[in-house]
Design a protein around this motif. Structure first.
Motif, PDB file in Angstrom:
ATOM      1  N   SER A 249       0.827  -1.209   0.000  1.00 25.79           N
ATOM      2  CA  SER A 249       0.000   0.000   0.000  1.00 25.79           C
ATOM      3  C   SER A 249       0.858   1.254   0.000  1.00 25.79           C
ATOM      4  CB  SER A 249      -0.933  -0.001   1.214  1.00 25.79           C
ATOM      5  OG  SER A 249      -1.806  -1.101   1.165  1.00 25.79           O
ATOM      6  N   LEU A 250       1.897   1.267   0.830  1.00 22.64           N
ATOM      7  CA  LEU A 250       2.793   2.415   0.899  1.00 22.64           C
ATOM      8  C   LEU A 250       3.464   2.667  -0.446  1.00 22.64           C
ATOM      9  CD1 LEU A 250       4.172   4.574   2.650  1.00 22.64           C
ATOM     10  CD2 LEU A 250       5.926   2.882   3.214  1.00 22.64           C
ATOM     11  N   PHE A 251       3.917   1.599  -1.085  1.00 22.29           N
ATOM     12  CA  PHE A 251       4.616   1.731  -2.363  1.00 22.29           C
ATOM     13  C   PHE A 251       3.668   2.168  -3.478  1.00 22.29           C
ATOM     14  CE2 PHE A 251       5.972  -0.144  -6.412  1.00 22.29           C
ATOM     15  CZ  PHE A 251       7.217   0.429  -6.548  1.00 22.29           C
ATOM     16  N   TYR A 252       2.529   1.479  -3.622  1.00 16.70           N
ATOM     17  CA  TYR A 252       1.629   1.759  -4.743  1.00 16.70           C
ATOM     18  C   TYR A 252       0.967   3.122  -4.630  1.00 16.70           C
ATOM     19  CZ  TYR A 252       2.003  -3.055  -6.427  1.00 16.70           C
ATOM     20  OH  TYR A 252       2.469  -4.238  -6.926  1.00 16.70           O
ATOM     21  N   MET A 253       0.540   3.512  -3.449  1.00 18.96           N
ATOM     22  CA  MET A 253      -0.155   4.783  -3.290  1.00 18.96           C
ATOM     23  C   MET A 253       0.750   5.966  -3.648  1.00 18.96           C
ATOM     24  SD  MET A 253      -3.218   4.170  -2.610  1.00 18.96           S
ATOM     25  CE  MET A 253      -4.339   2.986  -1.897  1.00 18.96           C
ATOM     26  N   THR A 254       1.999   5.891  -3.230  1.00 15.36           N
ATOM     27  CA  THR A 254       2.913   6.998  -3.510  1.00 15.36           C
ATOM     28  C   THR A 254       3.323   7.043  -4.983  1.00 15.36           C
ATOM     29  OG1 THR A 254       4.744   5.586  -2.743  1.00 15.36           O
ATOM     30  CG2 THR A 254       3.820   7.157  -1.162  1.00 15.36           C
ATOM     31  N   THR A 255       3.604   5.880  -5.572  1.00  7.66           N
ATOM     32  CA  THR A 255       3.999   5.876  -6.986  1.00  7.66           C
ATOM     33  C   THR A 255       2.830   6.230  -7.900  1.00  7.66           C
ATOM     34  OG1 THR A 255       3.665   3.468  -6.980  1.00  7.66           O
ATOM     35  CG2 THR A 255       5.929   4.271  -6.776  1.00  7.66           C
ATOM     36  N   SER A 257       0.423   8.202  -7.142  1.00  5.46           N
ATOM     37  CA  SER A 257       0.242   9.639  -6.982  1.00  5.46           C
ATOM     38  C   SER A 257       1.171  10.426  -7.907  1.00  5.46           C
ATOM     39  CB  SER A 257       0.498  10.040  -5.531  1.00  5.46           C
ATOM     40  OG  SER A 257       0.512  11.447  -5.380  1.00  5.46           O
ATOM     41  N   THR A 258       2.381   9.903  -8.129  1.00  7.05           N
ATOM     42  CA  THR A 258       3.364  10.591  -8.961  1.00  7.05           C
ATOM     43  C   THR A 258       3.150  10.344 -10.450  1.00  7.05           C
ATOM     44  OG1 THR A 258       5.038  10.512  -7.217  1.00  7.05           O
ATOM     45  CG2 THR A 258       5.835  10.802  -9.477  1.00  7.05           C
ATOM     46  N   TYR A 259       2.842   9.108 -10.812  1.00  6.84           N
ATOM     47  CA  TYR A 259       2.879   8.725 -12.219  1.00  6.84           C
ATOM     48  C   TYR A 259       1.532   8.754 -12.937  1.00  6.84           C
ATOM     49  CZ  TYR A 259       7.768   7.451 -11.965  1.00  6.84           C
ATOM     50  OH  TYR A 259       9.134   7.507 -11.837  1.00  6.84           O
ATOM     51  N   THR A 260       0.440   8.993 -12.240  1.00 10.35           N
ATOM     52  CA  THR A 260      -0.863   9.001 -12.917  1.00 10.35           C
ATOM     53  C   THR A 260      -1.446  10.402 -13.068  1.00 10.35           C
ATOM     54  OG1 THR A 260      -2.004   8.597 -10.809  1.00 10.35           O
ATOM     55  CG2 THR A 260      -1.444   6.669 -12.162  1.00 10.35           C
ATOM     56  N   ARG A 261      -0.715  11.418 -12.621  1.00  8.96           N
ATOM     57  CA  ARG A 261      -1.195  12.787 -12.777  1.00  8.96           C
ATOM     58  C   ARG A 261      -0.448  13.496 -13.888  1.00  8.96           C
ATOM     59  NH1 ARG A 261      -0.397  15.788  -7.351  1.00  8.96           N
ATOM     60  NH2 ARG A 261       1.496  14.510  -7.328  1.00  8.96           N
ATOM     61  N   GLU A 269       7.381  20.441  -4.541  1.00 10.36           N
ATOM     62  CA  GLU A 269       7.633  20.136  -3.132  1.00 10.36           C
ATOM     63  C   GLU A 269       6.857  18.890  -2.699  1.00 10.36           C
ATOM     64  OE1 GLU A 269       9.984  21.559  -1.423  1.00 10.36           O
ATOM     65  OE2 GLU A 269      10.371  22.761  -3.207  1.00 10.36           O
ATOM     66  N   GLU A 270       5.629  18.783  -3.165  1.00 12.02           N
ATOM     67  CA  GLU A 270       4.832  17.601  -2.848  1.00 12.02           C
ATOM     68  C   GLU A 270       5.435  16.358  -3.489  1.00 12.02           C
ATOM     69  OE1 GLU A 270       0.461  15.810  -4.018  1.00 12.02           O
ATOM     70  OE2 GLU A 270       0.656  17.989  -3.722  1.00 12.02           O
ATOM     71  N   ASP A 271       5.897  16.486  -4.744  1.00 15.79           N
ATOM     72  CA  ASP A 271       6.505  15.349  -5.443  1.00 15.79           C
ATOM     73  C   ASP A 271       7.746  14.850  -4.718  1.00 15.79           C
ATOM     74  OD1 ASP A 271       4.563  15.417  -7.354  1.00 15.79           O
ATOM     75  OD2 ASP A 271       5.785  16.372  -8.893  1.00 15.79           O
ATOM     76  N   LYS A 272       8.553  15.782  -4.215  1.00 14.95           N
ATOM     77  CA  LYS A 272       9.773  15.380  -3.506  1.00 14.95           C
ATOM     78  C   LYS A 272       9.437  14.665  -2.189  1.00 14.95           C
ATOM     79  CE  LYS A 272      11.799  19.519  -4.018  1.00 14.95           C
ATOM     80  NZ  LYS A 272      12.824  20.596  -3.919  1.00 14.95           N
ATOM     81  N   THR A 273       8.419  15.164  -1.508  1.00 22.27           N
ATOM     82  CA  THR A 273       8.005  14.520  -0.258  1.00 22.27           C
ATOM     83  C   THR A 273       7.473  13.116  -0.511  1.00 22.27           C
ATOM     84  OG1 THR A 273       7.449  16.684   0.687  1.00 22.27           O
ATOM     85  CG2 THR A 273       6.523  14.729   1.765  1.00 22.27           C
ATOM     86  N   VAL A 274       6.619  12.986  -1.532  1.00 20.72           N
ATOM     87  CA  VAL A 274       6.056  11.674  -1.874  1.00 20.72           C
ATOM     88  C   VAL A 274       7.163  10.717  -2.320  1.00 20.72           C
ATOM     89  CG1 VAL A 274       4.577  10.450  -3.528  1.00 20.72           C
ATOM     90  CG2 VAL A 274       3.767  12.549  -2.436  1.00 20.72           C
ATOM     91  N   ALA A 275       8.128  11.243  -3.087  1.00 15.98           N
ATOM     92  CA  ALA A 275       9.217  10.401  -3.597  1.00 15.98           C
ATOM     93  C   ALA A 275      10.069   9.821  -2.478  1.00 15.98           C
ATOM     94  CB  ALA A 275      10.098  11.205  -4.561  1.00 15.98           C
ATOM     95  N   VAL A 276      10.147  10.527  -1.348  1.00 20.40           N
ATOM     96  CA  VAL A 276      10.911  10.016  -0.207  1.00 20.40           C
ATOM     97  C   VAL A 276      10.368   8.657   0.227  1.00 20.40           C
ATOM     98  CG1 VAL A 276      11.394  10.372   2.250  1.00 20.40           C
ATOM     99  CG2 VAL A 276      11.674  12.257   0.636  1.00 20.40           C
ATOM    100  N   PHE A 277       9.054   8.474   0.157  1.00 17.30           N
ATOM    101  CA  PHE A 277       8.439   7.231   0.612  1.00 17.30           C
ATOM    102  C   PHE A 277       8.825   6.054  -0.271  1.00 17.30           C
ATOM    103  CE2 PHE A 277       5.790  10.316   2.765  1.00 17.30           C
ATOM    104  CZ  PHE A 277       5.569   9.714   3.988  1.00 17.30           C
ATOM    105  N   TYR A 278       8.790   6.234  -1.613  1.00 15.27           N
ATOM    106  CA  TYR A 278       9.096   5.074  -2.452  1.00 15.27           C
ATOM    107  C   TYR A 278      10.569   4.952  -2.816  1.00 15.27           C
ATOM    108  CZ  TYR A 278       8.314   8.324  -6.475  1.00 15.27           C
ATOM    109  OH  TYR A 278       8.354   9.373  -7.357  1.00 15.27           O
ATOM    110  N   THR A 279      11.390   5.954  -2.487  1.00 17.53           N
ATOM    111  CA  THR A 279      12.823   5.817  -2.735  1.00 17.53           C
ATOM    112  C   THR A 279      13.621   5.472  -1.480  1.00 17.53           C
ATOM    113  OG1 THR A 279      13.163   8.216  -2.421  1.00 17.53           O
ATOM    114  CG2 THR A 279      12.805   7.430  -4.676  1.00 17.53           C
TER     115      THR A 279
END
Length: 309
Positions: A249-255, A257-261, A269-279
């Protein structure tokens, strides 16, 4: 060398994850510690699975693949980001950015599909235990994993080659801490709306389909688990599945969020914060979630300590 508004094979500049100036040294130390812990955790899990015969099962073979991916995943982005905290020059070469984008996309896609296959493994083990040795044989596992790696490599190659042949504007400032396709699109000096539809299609196939399969698999698993008469069996099954579901869930929700918009809706700033979770967060948590909540892995670790003493 310049051609019109396109700059050919020139350096990009990466912005730091945080712009705190005086705290850069502290952030470097913090990131370096997180990187070291994640790296050692995944390496330890891989070695445990390899050394203990009791862990030579399809589930742990897939888990070792996941740990290998996470080890490579965090090594692709974090070292460069950490160095940039202490460096005045935060540039990355055109070729370096291209390689980072390709490797990162391969690893991200492979992890997404692998997590889906791991949920299938748990579904078969719990819902069809008598057919498990046939449906999850060593040959099938190896074949599936090889297909996952190959398909994601081809997908990544297509996206990387296409993006890096696009005309980039003179400003090559990437408002991100590493190179990935969504962060590069704002630098392109032409409309990319049609290409973004291609990214959306790839994301739906590589991210949403496996996530849907995971949800469906665990719905079936839970229906079987709650019919068990053994409370111990229920606890073990729920523990195994919940840890996998948490990571997924953690991996899919964050990725997603980045790749479907579309990039017009992205906030740097939001993208960098979200990217921290999957990187960083996911590769850090994976080995501990799968080991600390798994009696077989903890048993293998204790046996290893006893042998070494």
């Amino acid at each position: 060398m310049k051609t019109g508004n396109q700059t050919v094979e020139t350096d990009f500049t990466l912005l730091a994850l945080f712009q705190y100036g005086p705290m850069d040294s502290f952030l470097f130390i913090a990131i370096a510690i997180l990187f070291s812990v994640a790296l050692m955790g995944n390496i330890t899990l891989i070695l445990l699975i390899r050394m203990d015969p009791r862990l030579h099962t399809p589930m742990y073979f897939l888990l070792s693949q996941l740990s290998f991916i996470d080890m490579m995943y965090i090594s692709t982005t974090v070292p460069k980001m950490a160095v940039n905290f202490l460096s005045n020059s935060k540039t990355i070469t055109f070729l370096g950015c291209e390689i980072q984008t390709f490797v990162f996309t391969v690893l991200g896609g492979t992890e997404a599909l692998l997590l889906g296959f791991m949920s299938y493994d748990r579904y078969v083990a719990i819902c069809h235990p008598l057919r498990y040795p046939v449906l999850m044989s060593k040959r099938i596992c190896w074949f599936t994993v090889m297909c996952v790696w190959a398909s994601c490599s081809v997908n990544s190659l297509i996206h990387t080659v296409y993006v890096f042949q696009l005309p980039f504007c003179p400003s090559r400032l990437i408002n991100h801490f590493f190179c990935e396709v969504p962060s590069l699109l704002p630098l392109v000096c032409q409309h990319t709306s049609q290409y973004e539809h291609t990214i959306l299609l790839s994301s739906l196939i590589i991210l949403l389909l496996p996530f849907t399969a995971i949800v469906a698999s665990y719905a079936c698993v839970l229906s079987v688990v709650f019919q068990m008469s053994s409370g111990k069996g229920q606890t073990k099954a729920i523990s195994t599945c919940s840890s996998h579901l948490l990571v997924a869930s953690l991996f899919y929700m964050t990725t997603l969020s980045t790749y479907t918009r579309p990039h017009s809706l992205h906030s740097p700033e939001e993208d960098k914060t979200v990217a921290v979770f999957y990187t960083m967060i996911t590769p850090l948590l994976n080995p501990f979630i799968y080991s600390l909540r798994n009696k077989e892995v903890m048993g293998a670790l204790r046996r290893l300590f006893v042998q070494k003493m």
